[in-house]
Design a protein around this motif. Structure first.
Motif, PDB file in Angstrom:
ATOM      1  N   GLU A   1      -1.133  -5.415  -4.200  1.00  0.00           N
ATOM      2  CA  GLU A   1      -1.632  -5.319  -2.830  1.00  0.00           C
ATOM      3  C   GLU A   1      -2.988  -6.026  -2.693  1.00  0.00           C
ATOM      4  O   GLU A   1      -3.183  -6.831  -1.781  1.00  0.00           O
ATOM      5  CB  GLU A   1      -1.782  -3.857  -2.418  1.00  0.00           C
ATOM      6  N   MET A   2      -3.901  -5.729  -3.592  1.00  0.00           N
ATOM      7  CA  MET A   2      -5.242  -6.339  -3.519  1.00  0.00           C
ATOM      8  C   MET A   2      -5.155  -7.858  -3.663  1.00  0.00           C
ATOM      9  O   MET A   2      -5.809  -8.594  -2.921  1.00  0.00           O
ATOM     10  CB  MET A   2      -6.159  -5.740  -4.594  1.00  0.00           C
ATOM     11  N   ASP A   3      -4.353  -8.322  -4.611  1.00  0.00           N
ATOM     12  CA  ASP A   3      -4.198  -9.756  -4.838  1.00  0.00           C
ATOM     13  C   ASP A   3      -3.553 -10.419  -3.626  1.00  0.00           C
ATOM     14  O   ASP A   3      -4.009 -11.459  -3.151  1.00  0.00           O
ATOM     15  CB  ASP A   3      -3.369  -9.985  -6.099  1.00  0.00           C
ATOM     16  N   TYR A   4      -2.502  -9.806  -3.106  1.00  0.00           N
ATOM     17  CA  TYR A   4      -1.782 -10.352  -1.955  1.00  0.00           C
ATOM     18  C   TYR A   4      -2.705 -10.460  -0.737  1.00  0.00           C
ATOM     19  O   TYR A   4      -2.763 -11.504  -0.081  1.00  0.00           O
ATOM     20  CB  TYR A   4      -0.568  -9.470  -1.639  1.00  0.00           C
ATOM     21  N   VAL A   5      -3.436  -9.399  -0.443  1.00  0.00           N
ATOM     22  CA  VAL A   5      -4.337  -9.390   0.719  1.00  0.00           C
ATOM     23  C   VAL A   5      -5.397 -10.485   0.583  1.00  0.00           C
ATOM     24  O   VAL A   5      -5.678 -11.209   1.542  1.00  0.00           O
ATOM     25  CB  VAL A   5      -4.985  -8.001   0.904  1.00  0.00           C
ATOM     26  N   ALA A   6      -5.961 -10.637  -0.609  1.00  0.00           N
ATOM     27  CA  ALA A   6      -6.985 -11.671  -0.825  1.00  0.00           C
ATOM     28  C   ALA A   6      -6.411 -13.068  -0.599  1.00  0.00           C
ATOM     29  O   ALA A   6      -7.063 -13.926   0.013  1.00  0.00           O
ATOM     30  CB  ALA A   6      -7.562 -11.553  -2.235  1.00  0.00           C
TER      31      ALA A   6
ATOM     32  N   GLY B   1       0.808  -1.213   0.000  1.00  0.00           N
ATOM     33  CA  GLY B   1       0.000   0.000   0.000  1.00  0.00           C
ATOM     34  C   GLY B   1       0.839   1.259   0.000  1.00  0.00           C
ATOM     35  O   GLY B   1       0.464   2.268  -0.604  1.00  0.00           O
ATOM     36  N   CYS B   2       1.977   1.216   0.656  1.00  0.00           N
ATOM     37  CA  CYS B   2       2.856   2.386   0.727  1.00  0.00           C
ATOM     38  C   CYS B   2       3.594   2.640  -0.584  1.00  0.00           C
ATOM     39  O   CYS B   2       4.166   3.711  -0.769  1.00  0.00           O
ATOM     40  CB  CYS B   2       3.875   2.210   1.848  1.00  0.00           C
ATOM     41  N   LEU B   3       3.583   1.675  -1.486  1.00  0.00           N
ATOM     42  CA  LEU B   3       4.306   1.833  -2.749  1.00  0.00           C
ATOM     43  C   LEU B   3       3.487   2.538  -3.822  1.00  0.00           C
ATOM     44  O   LEU B   3       3.992   2.841  -4.896  1.00  0.00           O
ATOM     45  CB  LEU B   3       4.789   0.469  -3.253  1.00  0.00           C
TER      46      LEU B   3
ATOM     47  N   LEU C   1       1.311 -19.939  -3.385  1.00  0.00           N
ATOM     48  CA  LEU C   1       2.321 -19.562  -4.372  1.00  0.00           C
ATOM     49  C   LEU C   1       2.299 -18.055  -4.611  1.00  0.00           C
ATOM     50  O   LEU C   1       3.350 -17.398  -4.658  1.00  0.00           O
ATOM     51  CB  LEU C   1       2.089 -20.305  -5.690  1.00  0.00           C
ATOM     52  N   ARG C   2       1.109 -17.484  -4.740  1.00  0.00           N
ATOM     53  CA  ARG C   2       0.992 -16.038  -4.966  1.00  0.00           C
ATOM     54  C   ARG C   2       1.509 -15.248  -3.763  1.00  0.00           C
ATOM     55  O   ARG C   2       2.145 -14.212  -3.922  1.00  0.00           O
ATOM     56  CB  ARG C   2      -0.455 -15.661  -5.263  1.00  0.00           C
ATOM     57  N   VAL C   3       1.232 -15.735  -2.565  1.00  0.00           N
ATOM     58  CA  VAL C   3       1.746 -15.069  -1.359  1.00  0.00           C
ATOM     59  C   VAL C   3       3.267 -15.148  -1.344  1.00  0.00           C
ATOM     60  O   VAL C   3       3.951 -14.164  -1.044  1.00  0.00           O
ATOM     61  CB  VAL C   3       1.133 -15.681  -0.081  1.00  0.00           C
ATOM     62  N   LYS C   4       3.801 -16.311  -1.701  1.00  0.00           N
ATOM     63  CA  LYS C   4       5.263 -16.469  -1.752  1.00  0.00           C
ATOM     64  C   LYS C   4       5.875 -15.466  -2.720  1.00  0.00           C
ATOM     65  O   LYS C   4       6.900 -14.845  -2.426  1.00  0.00           O
ATOM     66  CB  LYS C   4       5.645 -17.883  -2.159  1.00  0.00           C
ATOM     67  N   ARG C   5       5.244 -15.282  -3.871  1.00  0.00           N
ATOM     68  CA  ARG C   5       5.762 -14.299  -4.828  1.00  0.00           C
ATOM     69  C   ARG C   5       5.712 -12.888  -4.249  1.00  0.00           C
ATOM     70  O   ARG C   5       6.630 -12.090  -4.472  1.00  0.00           O
ATOM     71  CB  ARG C   5       4.972 -14.361  -6.139  1.00  0.00           C
ATOM     72  N   GLY C   6       4.662 -12.581  -3.521  1.00  0.00           N
ATOM     73  CA  GLY C   6       4.577 -11.273  -2.873  1.00  0.00           C
ATOM     74  C   GLY C   6       5.706 -11.073  -1.874  1.00  0.00           C
ATOM     75  O   GLY C   6       6.317  -9.999  -1.812  1.00  0.00           O
TER      76      GLY C   6
END
Length: 182
Positions: free
Chosen positions: A58-63, A48-50, A102-107
């Protein structure tokens, strides 16, 4: 995004991932989903700070982190979660816990590489560190249109000083964060 009042975001993230690392290094216990998802949720404010360049991330990671937190109510460990998806033949299906993991790991990889690049880069601009981190972590998984949109958004990134101010940090834990999230 409003500044995070009184919270030392990088310190909280660093401490949470050091605890996870202790679990991994103990080699006696499987990683539990609940503490993993809690630690990952602490990373969300960084996206969010970026600014706009990372709004979709951010939206994808949070979900995805929210899905893991919900899964933790009925699944104890990451290994059990992955095994369930393998047995259900849904590892590669959108919305599966394993794909979300996997998506969280990429984040997390994005944040790690970003902070490694910030440490290695002189100056106050985040454009080069963020561009390099994006190119390394997310770009291989994105189509041309998304890559171009992110590239355009790189010009709207805060400066290093602005990012630290938004995070209520002085940079003390920047080195920790770059090396504890692996």
């Amino acid at each position: 995004m409003a500044e995070l009042e009184g919270e030392k975001t990088l310190r909280k993230i660093s401490d949470a991932f050091k605890e996870l690392a202790a679990t991994v290094n103990s080699q006696t216990a499987d990683m539990e989903v609940a503490p993993f998802s809690r630690a990952c949720s602490l990373v969300s404010p960084l996206f969010g700070c970026l600014g706009i360049a990372f709004k979709f991330a951010e939206m994808d990671y949070v979900a995805k982190v929210d899905d893991l937190a919900e899964a933790s109510k009925s699944i104890a460990t990451l290994n059990a979660m992955i095994d369930m998806d393998i047995e259900g033949n849904c590892v590669r299906k959108a919305g599966s816990h394993t794909r979300n993991l996997l998506r969280v790991k990429r984040g997390l990889d994005m944040v790690r590489v970003l902070f490694e690049q910030i440490i290695a880069t002189e100056g106050n601009s985040l454009k080069d560190p963020a561009s390099k981190a994006y190119a390394q972590v997310f770009a291989p998984h994105h189509g041309w249109a998304i890559r171009k949109a992110v590239a355009a958004g790189m010009y709207a990134l805060p400066t290093r000083a602005q990012l630290l101010r938004k995070l209520n940090e002085d940079g003390e834990y920047m080195h920790d964060l770059a090396f504890v999230i692996k």
